[in-house]
Design a protein around this motif. Structure first.
Motif, PDB file in Angstrom:
ATOM      1  N   CYS A 239      29.770  35.170  92.830  1.00  0.00           N
ATOM      2  CA  CYS A 239      30.130  36.499  92.330  1.00  0.00           C
ATOM      3  C   CYS A 239      28.920  37.161  91.664  1.00  0.00           C
ATOM      4  CB  CYS A 239      31.283  36.389  91.334  1.00  0.00           C
ATOM      5  SG  CYS A 239      32.783  35.668  92.032  1.00  0.00           S
ATOM      6  N   ALA A 240      28.683  38.413  92.036  1.00  0.00           N
ATOM      7  CA  ALA A 240      27.513  39.135  91.514  1.00  0.00           C
ATOM      8  C   ALA A 240      27.871  40.140  90.428  1.00  0.00           C
ATOM      9  CB  ALA A 240      26.795  39.858  92.656  1.00  0.00           C
ATOM     10  N   SER A 241      29.139  40.494  90.256  1.00  0.00           N
ATOM     11  CA  SER A 241      29.524  41.484  89.253  1.00  0.00           C
ATOM     12  C   SER A 241      30.929  41.194  88.761  1.00  0.00           C
ATOM     13  CB  SER A 241      29.461  42.904  89.842  1.00  0.00           C
ATOM     14  OG  SER A 241      30.356  43.030  90.938  1.00  0.00           O
ATOM     15  N   HIS A 242      31.274  41.812  87.624  1.00  0.00           N
ATOM     16  CA  HIS A 242      32.608  41.659  87.077  1.00  0.00           C
ATOM     17  C   HIS A 242      33.036  42.970  86.428  1.00  0.00           C
ATOM     18  CE1 HIS A 242      29.987  40.722  83.619  1.00  0.00           C
ATOM     19  NE2 HIS A 242      30.936  41.301  82.895  1.00  0.00           N
ATOM     20  N   LEU A 243      34.347  43.148  86.313  1.00  0.00           N
ATOM     21  CA  LEU A 243      34.903  44.364  85.726  1.00  0.00           C
ATOM     22  C   LEU A 243      36.036  43.993  84.773  1.00  0.00           C
ATOM     23  CD1 LEU A 243      35.153  46.708  88.859  1.00  0.00           C
ATOM     24  CD2 LEU A 243      33.443  46.820  87.030  1.00  0.00           C
ATOM     25  N   PHE A 244      36.272  44.859  83.782  1.00  0.00           N
ATOM     26  CA  PHE A 244      37.403  44.711  82.883  1.00  0.00           C
ATOM     27  C   PHE A 244      38.420  45.785  83.224  1.00  0.00           C
ATOM     28  CE2 PHE A 244      34.209  42.464  80.414  1.00  0.00           C
ATOM     29  CZ  PHE A 244      34.935  41.393  79.924  1.00  0.00           C
ATOM     30  N   ASN A 245      39.621  45.374  83.579  1.00  0.00           N
ATOM     31  CA  ASN A 245      40.678  46.304  83.944  1.00  0.00           C
ATOM     32  C   ASN A 245      41.935  45.936  83.164  1.00  0.00           C
ATOM     33  OD1 ASN A 245      42.271  48.221  85.112  1.00  0.00           O
ATOM     34  ND2 ASN A 245      42.529  47.127  87.061  1.00  0.00           N
ATOM     35  N   ASN A 246      42.313  46.796  82.200  1.00  0.00           N
ATOM     36  CA  ASN A 246      43.475  46.527  81.344  1.00  0.00           C
ATOM     37  C   ASN A 246      43.328  45.168  80.649  1.00  0.00           C
ATOM     38  OD1 ASN A 246      44.677  48.961  82.089  1.00  0.00           O
ATOM     39  ND2 ASN A 246      45.697  48.026  83.855  1.00  0.00           N
ATOM     40  N   ILE A 247      42.166  44.971  80.074  1.00  0.00           N
ATOM     41  CA  ILE A 247      41.837  43.746  79.329  1.00  0.00           C
ATOM     42  C   ILE A 247      41.871  42.520  80.237  1.00  0.00           C
ATOM     43  CG2 ILE A 247      42.197  42.580  77.123  1.00  0.00           C
ATOM     44  CD1 ILE A 247      43.945  44.754  76.212  1.00  0.00           C
ATOM     45  N   LYS A 248      41.828  42.728  81.532  1.00  0.00           N
ATOM     46  CA  LYS A 248      41.800  41.616  82.474  1.00  0.00           C
ATOM     47  C   LYS A 248      40.461  41.619  83.192  1.00  0.00           C
ATOM     48  CE  LYS A 248      44.136  39.672  86.503  1.00  0.00           C
ATOM     49  NZ  LYS A 248      45.226  39.840  87.502  1.00  0.00           N
ATOM     50  N   LYS A 249      39.779  40.496  83.117  1.00  0.00           N
ATOM     51  CA  LYS A 249      38.466  40.379  83.721  1.00  0.00           C
ATOM     52  C   LYS A 249      38.591  39.917  85.162  1.00  0.00           C
ATOM     53  CE  LYS A 249      33.884  38.444  82.699  1.00  0.00           C
ATOM     54  NZ  LYS A 249      33.137  37.536  81.775  1.00  0.00           N
ATOM     55  N   THR A 250      37.925  40.615  86.063  1.00  0.00           N
ATOM     56  CA  THR A 250      37.919  40.234  87.470  1.00  0.00           C
ATOM     57  C   THR A 250      36.488  40.204  87.982  1.00  0.00           C
ATOM     58  OG1 THR A 250      38.243  42.544  88.129  1.00  0.00           O
ATOM     59  CG2 THR A 250      40.222  41.152  87.931  1.00  0.00           C
ATOM     60  N   TYR A 251      36.282  39.419  89.007  1.00  0.00           N
ATOM     61  CA  TYR A 251      34.945  39.257  89.581  1.00  0.00           C
ATOM     62  C   TYR A 251      34.919  39.848  90.986  1.00  0.00           C
ATOM     63  CZ  TYR A 251      34.224  36.066  85.693  1.00  0.00           C
ATOM     64  OH  TYR A 251      34.122  35.528  84.434  1.00  0.00           O
ATOM     65  N   HIS A 252      33.774  40.419  91.318  1.00  0.00           N
ATOM     66  CA  HIS A 252      33.624  41.112  92.595  1.00  0.00           C
ATOM     67  C   HIS A 252      32.308  40.697  93.260  1.00  0.00           C
ATOM     68  CE1 HIS A 252      36.962  43.944  91.651  1.00  0.00           C
ATOM     69  NE2 HIS A 252      36.561  43.718  90.400  1.00  0.00           N
ATOM     70  N   ASN A 253      32.186  41.082  94.528  1.00  0.00           N
ATOM     71  CA  ASN A 253      30.993  40.763  95.321  1.00  0.00           C
ATOM     72  C   ASN A 253      30.711  39.262  95.327  1.00  0.00           C
ATOM     73  OD1 ASN A 253      30.553  43.556  95.789  1.00  0.00           O
ATOM     74  ND2 ASN A 253      29.452  43.724  93.841  1.00  0.00           N
ATOM     75  N   CYS A 254      31.769  38.490  95.587  1.00  0.00           N
ATOM     76  CA  CYS A 254      31.660  37.023  95.614  1.00  0.00           C
ATOM     77  C   CYS A 254      31.380  36.584  97.049  1.00  0.00           C
ATOM     78  CB  CYS A 254      32.931  36.375  95.091  1.00  0.00           C
ATOM     79  SG  CYS A 254      33.373  36.899  93.404  1.00  0.00           S
ATOM     80  N   SER A 255      30.199  36.060  97.266  1.00  0.00           N
ATOM     81  CA  SER A 255      29.785  35.713  98.629  1.00  0.00           C
ATOM     82  C   SER A 255      30.480  34.478  99.174  1.00  0.00           C
ATOM     83  CB  SER A 255      28.265  35.485  98.650  1.00  0.00           C
ATOM     84  OG  SER A 255      27.895  34.467  97.729  1.00  0.00           O
ATOM     85  N   CYS A 256      31.021  33.623  98.297  1.00  0.00           N
ATOM     86  CA  CYS A 256      31.661  32.387  98.752  1.00  0.00           C
ATOM     87  C   CYS A 256      33.165  32.531  98.966  1.00  0.00           C
ATOM     88  CB  CYS A 256      31.409  31.264  97.757  1.00  0.00           C
ATOM     89  SG  CYS A 256      29.673  30.801  97.562  1.00  0.00           S
ATOM     90  N   VAL A 257      33.765  33.589  98.434  1.00  0.00           N
ATOM     91  CA  VAL A 257      35.205  33.758  98.525  1.00  0.00           C
ATOM     92  C   VAL A 257      35.560  34.365  99.869  1.00  0.00           C
ATOM     93  CG1 VAL A 257      37.233  34.845  97.497  1.00  0.00           C
ATOM     94  CG2 VAL A 257      35.373  34.029  96.036  1.00  0.00           C
ATOM     95  N   GLY A 258      36.513  33.746 100.555  1.00  0.00           N
ATOM     96  CA  GLY A 258      36.933  34.231 101.865  1.00  0.00           C
ATOM     97  C   GLY A 258      38.011  35.286 101.774  1.00  0.00           C
TER      98      GLY A 258
END
Length: 307
Positions: free
Chosen positions: A126-145
């Motif tokens: 994962c190369a980036s992360h975001l906070f959405n409604n106090i919930k952290k999520t990860y994005h641009n993950c090269s290993c996740v299918g």
């Protein structure tokens, strides 16, 4: 000895509060029921031994049912399966995260949208992360299918979320039910064992007999039990925590199936050995002569009057 086996099965396992709430009342209930049955039915020593054989046999049958209530492991990239078709199992490094310089000592599990667990966001690529409604999520993950179930919901807009993937196991209630009754029947042999010893041994040797029982209980149960179960649990570990100094710490992931077979195998072996010795006691036991039994009864009545 088999009562110690059941106690050690709850160590280092998930669901400890539920198992603890089942173990303690079941153990107490088993001892109370057995004491009431021995007293109300006025069992002699031979009948008590047969009663112990029955309770241990039922506990053995219930113990084998645990093998049908076991759950497998959730998919874990780099441990139980590959990274979306790349890399090899038992290796956290794969082509998708080879250039991320991930630290093996930083364990922060994330669950990918492909329902696969990853050691950390870094190992998921994962190369980036975001906070959405106090919930952290990860994005641009090269290993996740890709997600296994296309639902069209916004839940799959992210590629990974903090925490372990939710378990798909549905056997917890079934396991707790069998565990409860197995503990009840296991501890139903505890009180009759002490009663049988006190009735089979002459008055002057009862204290010595209880001492010998305590010594054998420690030598055969309390001392080797934790060691044996510790070895079985450690051998079921598939991922160890390793710090910056390359020192191995606690286990992070266990092979559930292997642990189930090992723990149930040890428990079953202990129960079989217990039943064999109780059967030997039933075969070798010889009731005392009528005169001796009468004198023991009279002495018991006299002591009861004095007390």
């Amino acid at each position: 000895m088999e009562s110690l086996v059941l106690e050690k099965q709850i160590e280092k396992s998930d669901g400890r509060p539920a198992l603890g709430l089942v173990l303690i009342p079941a153990a107490a209930l088993g001892q109370i029921i057995s004491g009431i049955l021995v007293s109300r039915c006025k069992m002699d020593c031979k009948s008590i031994i047969k009663f112990m054989i029955g309770t241990c046999s039922v506990a053995l049958l219930l113990n084998t049912a645990f093998l049908f209530a076991k759950c497998g492991n959730e998919p874990f990239a780099g441990v139980s399966e590959t990274y979306n078709g790349t890399g090899v199992p038992n290796n956290l490094t794969a082509p998708c995260n080879a250039n991320c310089s991930c630290l093996r000592s930083m364990y922060y599990p994330v669950c990918g949208r492909d329902e696969v667990q990853y050691f950390s966001p870094c190992f998921a690529g994962c190369a980036s992360h975001l906070f959405n409604n106090i919930k952290k999520t990860y994005h641009n993950c090269s290993c996740v299918g890709k997600p296994k179930r296309e639902t069209g919901l916004e839940d799959f807009l992210y590629q990974a979320a903090p925490g372990k993937c939710p378990t798909q196991c549905k056997f917890l209630s079934l396991f707790l039910t069998f565990f409860f009754f197995a503990v009840v029947f296991t501890f139903m042999a505890v009180t009759p064992t002490t009663v049988a010893i006190l009735r089979c041994v002459p008055d002057k040797q009862r204290s010595f007999a209880l001492g010998v029982q305590s010594v054998f209980l420690r030598i055969l149960g309390t001392i080797p039990g934790p060691i044996l179960f510790g070895v079985a649990i450690d051998s079921s570990c598939t991922l160890w925590d390793i710090n910056e100094c390359k020192v191995k710490g606690a286990c992070l992931v266990y092979d559930n199936k292997r642990m189930a077979y090992l723990l149930m195998g040890i428990s079953t072996a202990c129960k079989i050995i217990t039943i064999i010795f109780i059967v030997m006691a039933a075969c070798l036991y010889k009731p005392p002569p009528a005169s001796v039994a009468l004198s023991q009864k009279d002495s018991a009545m006299v002591s009861a009057v004095h007390t």
